[in-house]
Design an enzyme around this catalytic site. Structure first.
Site, mmCIF file in Angstrom:
data_model
loop_
_atom_site.group_PDB
_atom_site.id
_atom_site.type_symbol
_atom_site.label_atom_id
_atom_site.label_comp_id
_atom_site.label_asym_id
_atom_site.label_seq_id
_atom_site.Cartn_x
_atom_site.Cartn_y
_atom_site.Cartn_z
ATOM 1 N N ASP A 172 -26.512 -17.885 -11.403
ATOM 2 C CA ASP A 172 -25.347 -18.056 -10.545
ATOM 3 C C ASP A 172 -25.148 -19.550 -10.286
ATOM 4 O O ASP A 172 -25.327 -20.365 -11.182
ATOM 5 C CB ASP A 172 -25.519 -17.247 -9.264
ATOM 6 C CG ASP A 172 -24.187 -16.908 -8.596
ATOM 7 O OD1 ASP A 172 -23.124 -17.256 -9.155
ATOM 8 O OD2 ASP A 172 -24.192 -16.311 -7.508
ATOM 9 N N ARG A 174 -16.731 -25.468 -12.286
ATOM 10 C CA ARG A 174 -16.953 -25.571 -10.846
ATOM 11 C C ARG A 174 -17.639 -26.873 -10.449
ATOM 12 O O ARG A 174 -18.704 -26.866 -9.839
ATOM 13 C CB ARG A 174 -17.768 -24.385 -10.323
ATOM 14 C CG ARG A 174 -17.145 -23.038 -10.593
ATOM 15 C CD ARG A 174 -17.988 -21.909 -10.013
ATOM 16 N NE ARG A 174 -17.405 -20.605 -10.268
ATOM 17 C CZ ARG A 174 -17.936 -19.466 -9.882
ATOM 18 N NH1 ARG A 174 -19.082 -19.456 -9.232
ATOM 19 N NH2 ARG A 174 -17.332 -18.311 -10.151
#
Length: 449
Positions: free
Chosen positions: A257, A314
């Protein structure tokens, strides 16, 4: 020579045996011992309010040296919210029992009934379909096995803490740090490696082709946490890189993640002088597009002087908040281990100010892909360079974006909490020497800014 605190794992629980530590006064970062340094004034959003001091004012009995997961947890539990300094030595394994024995995915699954083979057979879209998330016995077994792993490798960090690597090779391997509703935390000089979810969940409804979703950020900042300084760390999946993972149902079996995720109303964070390498997901800032998560008016984050080497996406992806992103170096080579998505994710009601960043990109990476539209409206890009040439990133994006995805320059704010802005052309050489873990306790090196 300073005395230290030794944590000794006993057969029943963990006993703490602190000895006297002659604490130096907390002064300017260049003069205080590394573990007692505080975030400098005006160094990003985390300098707001009372500033970020972590455990700098810890008493002699609240300085701990640790080398195992059990010792780390014991130090956090013993000190509570009192100022504390945790000094990590060597390789600290997150997937290990209290005796230090490594634990495997099979160990976590034992007694739950979970096997990957059974899970795949049950939820194969050809059998289960595409319209419903997994339910029933195999999914319940997965949840139970996942909880066994979570209880072991996820560690809660309390307020008023400095956790720091004693040497540049100090590493947290397979260990997730969670800052949950806490304040005033410093994480420095650590290698964060191989944080992997043994039990990803298959969701056939996620996107047009389904996805495997994993848990466990390397550092997770949630639920109104504030005044957090993340400095001089290294983040990588090594040796468990994404390109080594199998695919099931035509989708990558994603076991990783985020690197440093900041969500659910957290605020006032400075991320500086870190190195992120060969990771897909870097920084998700903002929980959802709904204001119910408590994000509006929060999520103020400064991201400066970091290296992002062959990463996927991101860096950051932002919703709601303000992100001051300056003097970072983004590197993308053709031999990267993760595919390239984008750098700046312009999410719902987001305000990214990207200034004096350097991009060293291979010709295969198109400059218009640096920005991605995620329901946002505006972004400021100023004095950024690609391969040492100044480029207007916003204009490059708009030149290829359809009319309904065009972005405008953000005029709603201007960053003020900065110590120094270097010319973008100087950033690659500067960060090659200074980003990532470079410090040794007791011996502040010349490379430390």
């Amino acid at each position: 020579m300073r005395n230290v605190v030794t944590l000794m794992a006993m057969s029943v629980g963990i006993a703490l045996s602190p000895s006297v530590f002659a604490a130096d006064a907390v002064t300017h970062p260049g003069k205080a011992p590394l573990e007692r340094q505080t975030l400098p004034a005006r160094d990003g959003f985390a300098s707001m309010g009372a500033g970020t001091t972590g455990g700098a004012y810890a008493s002699p009995s609240r300085v701990y040296d640790v080398s195992t997961r059990a010792e780390l947890k014991a130090a956090f539990d013993a000190a509570g919210d009192e100022p504390k300094i945790i000094r990590v030595h060597g390789t600290l394994l997150g997937n290990a029992n209290d005796s230090g024995k490594p634990l495997s995915c099979e160990d976590y699954a034992q007694g739950t009934g979970y096997t990957l083979e059974r899970y795949l057979a049950t939820y194969d879209p050809a059998v289960w379909g595409w319209d419903t998330e997994p339910t029933g016995g195999p999914e319940s077994a997965r949840v139970q096995a996942a909880e066994n792993q979570r209880r072991t490798m996820l560690i809660q960090v309390p307020s008023n803490t400095t956790i720091i690597g004693a040497t540049p090779d100090a590493s947290l391997v397979g260990l997730s740090l969670r800052i949950d509703g806490e304040r005033n935390v410093i994480i420095r000089n650590l290698n964060h490696l191989a944080v992997s979810d043994c039990f990803p969940q298959w969701d056939p409804t996620d996107g047009s082709a389904g996805n495997w979703n994993s848990e466990y950020d390397m550092v997770q900042i949630i639920n109104g946490s504030s005044n957090i300084w993340i400095d001089h760390n290294y983040y990588s999946d090594e040796p468990d890189f994404d390109d080594l993972s199998p695919s099931y149902f035509g989708r990558p079996f994603q076991q990783h993640d985020g690197s440093v995720d900041i969500t659910y109303g957290s605020d006032l964070v400075t991320v500086s002088y870190n190195r992120f390498e060969n990771r897909d997901k870097l920084m998700l800032i903002g929980s959802t597009d709904s204001p119910a998560a408590g994000d509006p008016g929060k999520l103020r984050v400064t991201i400066h002087h970091n290296e992002f080497i062959n990463v996927g996406q991101r860096a950051p992806r932002l919703r709601w908040g303000q992100a001051d992103v300056y003097n970072n170096h983004f590197v993308r080579n053709d031999d990267a281990r993760v595919s390239f998505g984008y750098v700046f994710g312009v999410g719902y009601d987001s305000h990214i100010w990207a200034e004096a960043n350097a991009f060293t990109f291979s010709p295969s990476v198109k400059q218009e892909r640096i920005i991605k539209h995620w329901k946002g409206q505006a972004i400021t890009t100023k004095d950024n360079v690609i391969n040492r040439r100044k480029v207007d990133l916003l204009a490059a994006y708009n030149a290829q974006a359809p009319a309904d995805l065009q972005l405008v320059t953000d005029t709603s704010w201007q960053p003020t909490l900065r110590t120094r802005i270097h010319p973008a052309q100087a950033i690659p050489g500067l960060l090659k020497r200074r980003a990532g873990p470079v410090m040794t306790l007791g011996k502040p090196g010349k490379r430390f800014r």
